[in-house]
Design an enzyme around this catalytic site. Structure first.
Site, PDB file in Angstrom:
ATOM      1  N   ARG A 171       0.863  -1.179   0.000  1.00 32.50           N
ATOM      2  CA  ARG A 171       0.000   0.000   0.000  1.00 32.50           C
ATOM      3  C   ARG A 171       0.898   1.228   0.000  1.00 32.50           C
ATOM      4  NH1 ARG A 171      -0.368   2.345   4.974  1.00 32.50           N
ATOM      5  NH2 ARG A 171       0.542   1.181   6.712  1.00 32.50           N
ATOM      6  N   ARG A 175      -3.011  10.774   1.349  1.00 31.03           N
ATOM      7  CA  ARG A 175      -3.875  11.546   2.241  1.00 31.03           C
ATOM      8  C   ARG A 175      -4.526  12.682   1.464  1.00 31.03           C
ATOM      9  NH1 ARG A 175       0.499  12.546   6.875  1.00 31.03           N
ATOM     10  NH2 ARG A 175       0.648  10.420   7.677  1.00 31.03           N
ATOM     11  N   ARG A 248      20.064  -5.513   1.443  1.00 30.98           N
ATOM     12  CA  ARG A 248      20.628  -4.312   0.826  1.00 30.98           C
ATOM     13  C   ARG A 248      21.509  -3.667   1.886  1.00 30.98           C
ATOM     14  NH1 ARG A 248      21.695  -3.094  -3.958  1.00 30.98           N
ATOM     15  NH2 ARG A 248      21.030  -0.923  -3.961  1.00 30.98           N
ATOM     16  N   ARG A 279      19.153  10.092  -0.198  1.00 28.93           N
ATOM     17  CA  ARG A 279      18.685  11.219   0.615  1.00 28.93           C
ATOM     18  C   ARG A 279      19.860  11.921   1.286  1.00 28.93           C
ATOM     19  NH1 ARG A 279      15.443   8.373   5.688  1.00 28.93           N
ATOM     20  NH2 ARG A 279      17.039   6.865   6.294  1.00 28.93           N
ATOM     21  N   GLU A 299      23.269   9.424   1.946  1.00 26.36           N
ATOM     22  CA  GLU A 299      23.019   7.992   2.134  1.00 26.36           C
ATOM     23  C   GLU A 299      22.986   7.293   0.773  1.00 26.36           C
ATOM     24  OE1 GLU A 299      19.216   5.601   3.792  1.00 26.36           O
ATOM     25  OE2 GLU A 299      20.067   7.024   5.212  1.00 26.36           O
ATOM     26  N   TYR A 347      12.215  -6.572   8.579  1.00 25.06           N
ATOM     27  CA  TYR A 347      12.417  -5.161   8.877  1.00 25.06           C
ATOM     28  C   TYR A 347      11.591  -4.798  10.108  1.00 25.06           C
ATOM     29  CZ  TYR A 347      12.694  -0.148   8.604  1.00 25.06           C
ATOM     30  OH  TYR A 347      12.926   1.157   8.921  1.00 25.06           O
ATOM     31  N   ASP A 349      10.695  -1.544  12.892  1.00 23.65           N
ATOM     32  CA  ASP A 349      10.857  -0.203  13.430  1.00 23.65           C
ATOM     33  C   ASP A 349      11.271  -0.343  14.895  1.00 23.65           C
ATOM     34  OD1 ASP A 349      10.234   1.373  11.195  1.00 23.65           O
ATOM     35  OD2 ASP A 349       8.086   1.103  11.518  1.00 23.65           O
TER      36      ASP A 349
END
Length: 368
Positions: A171, A175, A248, A279, A299, A347, A349
């Site tokens: 997804r 917004r 990666r 970035r 980066e 992954y 957070d």
């Protein structure tokens, strides 16, 4: 045995586990092959600026218990993550919102923006997307994909979007409000003084040895504790017997600049392929710094090979099948607890890492 637990990896998972085990009167030693504690959330204070050495880390969660837990170890500021994308010579707000749509098309109302996206989805979208490119276009249309997704994603993963599996983008946040807050989570911020504050408080009065590699003296380390908590690469633990899992990697270039403000935002993505980095981070903005100088980090995504730092697991079908074999071996280890991003090949957070460590602790000590 000298210790109850040997914890391999002084990152967030290992540090939380060590803190909780010590609270339960268990003896712990934490080792890490790097020269510092903290894993990827380590910050280096350079001339008064806390530099996120391994990329931007913004703490965010909807879980009040986790938020309250982490606030035991540091005070948080009110930083809101509002990255900007620089693409095709223009700046765009992220995540995709009414500001972005106005910047792209000049649309002024949610209805106009929705209509524009739906038109493009109807023309270019696929009912059963076969790859990331088709999936992204089917979600947000061709303009957003080509300007803000395609080249950035290809840099990040090192292959064409048409060759990447569709599930990478399940997804995309869209917004129809003028809201640049990247996360929807209720709680968000940066620890005042940097993430080292959290790690130092978690590991207070716990024995820690940095520049210490478990694999360089494995037989010794396997015999100094009743149990091992392993937060490294699961395939390395089992000598890559089913082959190496793929990741990666990233490379960071830090630059001191003798100016007060380089880019006016903590994070700006560089989407176009002509920029080899993805970035630029300007660290002082994470803590609203007013120093007369600044420090930026570029980066660069890189191909991973054994020996390089592994950052993002490539969770394609081939790797998942390999990981499942390693997982079976891990479950057969009676005295080894596997936890964290590398050991679980997923992954995470930061709030998820903490929740995972607390869950493993409860299981280990038979607590509800």
């Amino acid at each position: 045995m000298k210790y109850d637990f040997l914890i391999i990896g002084a990152g967030l998972f290992g540090s939380v586990f060590a803190y909780e085990a010590k609270k339960r009167n268990k003896t712990c030693i934490v080792i890490d092959k790097r020269s510092h504690k903290g894993g990827n959330i380590y910050c280096e204070n350079v001339e008064g600026i806390n530099v996120h050495k391994y990329g931007a880390h913004i703490f965010h969660t909807n879980d009040k218990k986790i938020w309250d837990y982490v606030n035991q170890f540091a005070d948080f500021n009110q930083y809101i993550n509002s990255p900007i994308a620089f693409a095709k010579g223009n700046f765009y707000n992220l995540p995709f919102n009414m500001n972005t749509f106005y910047q792209l098309w000049g649309t002024k109302t949610p209805i106009e923006a929705q209509r524009k996206i739906n038109e493009q989805k109807a023309i270019f979208g696929k009912e059963n997307p076969a790859n990331l490119e088709e999936q992204a276009i089917s979600l947000v249309g061709k303009d957003i994909y080509e300007i803000l997704i395609k080249e950035y994603t290809e840099k990040q993963w090192g292959r064409k979007a048409s060759e990447l599996p569709s599930f990478i983008i399940k997804r995309l946040p869209v917004r129809f409000t003028f809201d640049n807050n990247y996360f929807n989570d209720r709680y968000q911020g940066i620890p005042i003084g940097g993430y080292n504050t959290i790690i130092d408080n978690l590991l207070k009065d716990i024995e820690v040895k940095t520049e210490t590699d478990f694999f360089s003296n494995r037989e010794y380390f396997e015999n100094i504790a009743n149990k091992i908590v392993f937060t490294g690469q699961i395939d390395e633990f089992f000598d890559y017997q089913f082959g190496a899992l793929e990741y990666r990697s990233l490379r960071f270039e830090h630059e001191n600049r003798d100016i007060e403000n380089y880019q006016g935002n903590a994070v700006i993505n560089y989407n176009d392929a002509k920029y080899p980095f993805t970035r630029i981070i300007e660290h002082k903005h994470f803590e609203f710094g007013n120093q007369k100088h600044t420090i930026i980090t570029k980066e660069y995504p890189e191909q991973w090979t054994i020996g390089k730092e592994a950052y993002y697991p490539i969770n394609n079908e081939e790797n998942q099948q390999k990981f499942e074999k390693y997982k079976v071996l891990a479950q057969q280890q009676k005295n080894v607890i596997f936890g964290g991003r590398l050991a679980e090949f997923r992954y995470y957070d930061m709030h998820q890492i903490i929740a995972s460590a607390l869950k493993k602790i409860k299981k280990e000590f038979n607590e509800n």
